[in-house]
Write a protein that holds these residues in place. Structure first.
Motif, PDB file in Angstrom:
ATOM      1  N   ILE A 167      -7.813   8.373  15.656  1.00  0.00           N
ATOM      2  CA  ILE A 167      -8.320   8.278  17.027  1.00  0.00           C
ATOM      3  C   ILE A 167      -7.629   9.283  17.934  1.00  0.00           C
ATOM      4  N   HIS A 168      -6.302   9.294  17.892  1.00  0.00           N
ATOM      5  CA  HIS A 168      -5.535  10.039  18.881  1.00  0.00           C
ATOM      6  C   HIS A 168      -5.473  11.525  18.572  1.00  0.00           C
ATOM      7  N   HIS A 169      -5.232  12.291  19.611  1.00  0.00           N
ATOM      8  CA  HIS A 169      -5.227  13.746  19.535  1.00  0.00           C
ATOM      9  C   HIS A 169      -3.913  14.263  18.955  1.00  0.00           C
ATOM     10  N   LEU A 170      -4.001  15.346  18.191  1.00  0.00           N
ATOM     11  CA  LEU A 170      -2.822  15.999  17.624  1.00  0.00           C
ATOM     12  C   LEU A 170      -2.955  17.502  17.816  1.00  0.00           C
ATOM     13  N   THR A 171      -1.893  18.129  18.305  1.00  0.00           N
ATOM     14  CA  THR A 171      -1.845  19.584  18.424  1.00  0.00           C
ATOM     15  C   THR A 171      -0.904  20.132  17.360  1.00  0.00           C
ATOM     16  N   VAL A 172      -1.401  21.087  16.588  1.00  0.00           N
ATOM     17  CA  VAL A 172      -0.608  21.695  15.514  1.00  0.00           C
ATOM     18  C   VAL A 172      -0.497  23.195  15.762  1.00  0.00           C
ATOM     19  N   ILE A 173       0.730  23.677  15.821  1.00  0.00           N
ATOM     20  CA  ILE A 173       1.000  25.112  15.902  1.00  0.00           C
ATOM     21  C   ILE A 173       1.517  25.534  14.537  1.00  0.00           C
ATOM     22  N   THR A 174       0.946  26.597  13.980  1.00  0.00           N
ATOM     23  CA  THR A 174       1.345  26.972  12.628  1.00  0.00           C
ATOM     24  C   THR A 174       1.317  28.477  12.422  1.00  0.00           C
ATOM     25  N   SER A 175       2.187  28.932  11.533  1.00  0.00           N
ATOM     26  CA  SER A 175       2.176  30.332  11.104  1.00  0.00           C
ATOM     27  C   SER A 175       1.372  30.503   9.829  1.00  0.00           C
ATOM     28  N   ALA A 176       0.996  29.398   9.196  1.00  0.00           N
ATOM     29  CA  ALA A 176       0.362  29.438   7.877  1.00  0.00           C
ATOM     30  C   ALA A 176      -1.156  29.471   7.994  1.00  0.00           C
ATOM     31  N   LEU A 177      -1.772  30.473   7.418  1.00  0.00           N
ATOM     32  CA  LEU A 177      -3.227  30.594   7.470  1.00  0.00           C
ATOM     33  C   LEU A 177      -3.900  29.451   6.721  1.00  0.00           C
ATOM     34  N   ASN A 178      -3.344  29.062   5.576  1.00  0.00           N
ATOM     35  CA  ASN A 178      -3.972  27.995   4.795  1.00  0.00           C
ATOM     36  C   ASN A 178      -3.853  26.641   5.486  1.00  0.00           C
ATOM     37  N   VAL A 179      -2.767  26.441   6.217  1.00  0.00           N
ATOM     38  CA  VAL A 179      -2.621  25.205   7.000  1.00  0.00           C
ATOM     39  C   VAL A 179      -3.646  25.167   8.124  1.00  0.00           C
ATOM     40  N   ALA A 180      -3.804  26.287   8.814  1.00  0.00           N
ATOM     41  CA  ALA A 180      -4.771  26.354   9.915  1.00  0.00           C
ATOM     42  C   ALA A 180      -6.187  26.107   9.413  1.00  0.00           C
ATOM     43  N   LEU A 181      -6.539  26.696   8.288  1.00  0.00           N
ATOM     44  CA  LEU A 181      -7.873  26.502   7.733  1.00  0.00           C
ATOM     45  C   LEU A 181      -8.092  25.052   7.295  1.00  0.00           C
ATOM     46  N   GLU A 182      -7.063  24.450   6.723  1.00  0.00           N
ATOM     47  CA  GLU A 182      -7.160  23.059   6.281  1.00  0.00           C
ATOM     48  C   GLU A 182      -7.418  22.113   7.445  1.00  0.00           C
ATOM     49  N   LEU A 183      -6.790  22.398   8.587  1.00  0.00           N
ATOM     50  CA  LEU A 183      -6.864  21.490   9.729  1.00  0.00           C
ATOM     51  C   LEU A 183      -7.924  21.883  10.765  1.00  0.00           C
ATOM     52  N   SER A 184      -8.520  23.061  10.622  1.00  0.00           N
ATOM     53  CA  SER A 184      -9.383  23.590  11.678  1.00  0.00           C
ATOM     54  C   SER A 184     -10.624  22.746  11.935  1.00  0.00           C
ATOM     55  N   HIS A 185     -11.097  22.035  10.928  1.00  0.00           N
ATOM     56  CA  HIS A 185     -12.286  21.193  11.123  1.00  0.00           C
ATOM     57  C   HIS A 185     -11.936  19.705  11.060  1.00  0.00           C
ATOM     58  N   ARG A 186     -10.672  19.402  11.132  1.00  0.00           N
ATOM     59  CA  ARG A 186     -10.236  18.008  11.084  1.00  0.00           C
ATOM     60  C   ARG A 186     -10.420  17.372  12.466  1.00  0.00           C
ATOM     61  N   GLN A 187     -11.070  16.233  12.515  1.00  0.00           N
ATOM     62  CA  GLN A 187     -11.340  15.558  13.781  1.00  0.00           C
ATOM     63  C   GLN A 187     -10.035  15.167  14.453  1.00  0.00           C
ATOM     64  N   HIS A 188      -9.982  15.329  15.782  1.00  0.00           N
ATOM     65  CA  HIS A 188      -8.839  14.982  16.628  1.00  0.00           C
ATOM     66  C   HIS A 188      -7.632  15.903  16.443  1.00  0.00           C
ATOM     67  N   VAL A 189      -7.820  17.048  15.770  1.00  0.00           N
ATOM     68  CA  VAL A 189      -6.715  17.999  15.591  1.00  0.00           C
ATOM     69  C   VAL A 189      -7.068  19.327  16.260  1.00  0.00           C
ATOM     70  N   GLU A 190      -6.181  19.787  17.136  1.00  0.00           N
ATOM     71  CA  GLU A 190      -6.318  21.103  17.755  1.00  0.00           C
ATOM     72  C   GLU A 190      -5.280  22.025  17.116  1.00  0.00           C
ATOM     73  N   VAL A 191      -5.729  23.192  16.669  1.00  0.00           N
ATOM     74  CA  VAL A 191      -4.845  24.105  15.953  1.00  0.00           C
ATOM     75  C   VAL A 191      -4.607  25.376  16.765  1.00  0.00           C
ATOM     76  N   LEU A 192      -3.338  25.752  16.896  1.00  0.00           N
ATOM     77  CA  LEU A 192      -2.970  27.041  17.472  1.00  0.00           C
ATOM     78  C   LEU A 192      -2.371  27.887  16.350  1.00  0.00           C
ATOM     79  N   GLN A 193      -3.101  28.916  15.948  1.00  0.00           N
ATOM     80  CA  GLN A 193      -2.647  29.806  14.881  1.00  0.00           C
ATOM     81  C   GLN A 193      -1.818  30.934  15.477  1.00  0.00           C
ATOM     82  N   LEU A 194      -0.566  31.055  15.042  1.00  0.00           N
ATOM     83  CA  LEU A 194       0.261  32.173  15.463  1.00  0.00           C
ATOM     84  C   LEU A 194      -0.283  33.473  14.876  1.00  0.00           C
ATOM     85  N   GLY A 195      -0.064  34.569  15.579  1.00  0.00           N
ATOM     86  CA  GLY A 195      -0.566  35.857  15.121  1.00  0.00           C
ATOM     87  C   GLY A 195       0.549  36.792  14.704  1.00  0.00           C
TER      88      GLY A 195
END
Length: 256
Positions: A116-144
């Motif tokens: 239910i609740h919102h989660l913000t994930v900041i990550t340097s890992a491309l595979n982590v970002a892709l895994e979580l990018s379509h996950r409901q209630h998860v906002e992803v910030l991908q480092l560049g």
């Protein structure tokens, strides 16, 4: 003073029990100088009975070479999954976290399913970002930044700059080695620097590491153990290592 044979027997006995030995402890126990202990360790290393390290000796080669992420993902896979599941339980409602790079970090991403609740994930890992990018209630910030192929992650000044403006509750950190004297290390200097910036941006640092990482050491030092609040690992860790970590103020969770 013990004879050289007795000293070597004592050193090898401790090595088999804990996986490592410390020059200071051996000197105190056997009432001989540090120089004598170092000579003993050199002789035992020449006989291929141990590997000398900074401040002691190890049962296994402590120095790590870089490996492709595809190879590392196959190593200790079941342990990484259990470690990741334990780590996911630490994430709170409406939390903001940093997930570093590595195969255990990918296992953590796969274990994150906020209902239910919102989660913000900041990550340097491309595979982590892709895994979580379509996950409901998860906002992803991908480092560049510059991509490191062996870990499917980014590193460098652009990623570090973003972290200057970030404050999160938990950093989940994967490492290549944990040495009780050196601390946390990785095989890449630029990644080590980025990990340092992640530690600065988080309130607590939780290291996810299977037991094979203990007593190992990479080229780039991330930090000493005084910057780590929690380590989650598996039952392969030596009891003596757990005691030393806890004496240093590190909370240790063993999953299996």
């Amino acid at each position: 003073m013990r004879s050289i044979t007795e000293r070597h027997q004592h050193i090898l006995k401790k090595l088999n029990e804990a996986g490592y030995v410390n020059v200071q402890e051996l000197s105190d126990e056997m009432k001989v100088s540090h120089v004598t202990i170092r000579k003993d360790l050199k002789l035992l290393e020449d006989k291929k009975l141990l590997f000398r390290t900074h401040g002691g000796g190890s049962k296994t080669n402590p120095y790590i070479s870089d490996q492709p992420v595809e190879e590392k993902e196959q190593l200790h896979a079941s342990e990484k999954q259990l470690i990741a599941q334990a780590a996911a339980k630490m994430i709170g409602d409406n939390d903001s976290i940093i997930i570093a790079s590595g195969t255990t970090m990918l296992a953590l991403a796969r274990a994150i399913h906020p209902k239910i609740h919102h989660l913000t994930v900041i990550t340097s890992a491309l595979n982590v970002a892709l895994e979580l990018s379509h996950r409901q209630h998860v906002e992803v910030l991908q480092l560049g930044g510059q991509i490191r192929p062996s870990s499917s992650s980014v590193m460098g000044p652009y990623a570090e700059q973003i972290l200057n403006d970030v404050s999160c509750s938990i950093l989940f950190l994967g490492v290549d080695g944990i040495d009780l004297e050196t601390g946390l290390t990785t095989t890449n200097l630029m990644e080590a620097r980025l990990n340092q910036k992640m530690i600065d941006a988080a309130q607590i640092t939780v290291v996810l590491a299977d037991s094979s990482k203990f007593g190992r050491r990479g080229l780039g030092k991330i930090c000493g153990l005084e910057h780590v609040q929690h380590i989650i690992t598996d039952g392969g860790i030596a009891a003596a290592t757990v005691k030393i970590l806890e004496d240093k103020g590190v909370n240790v969770t063993i999953v299996a």
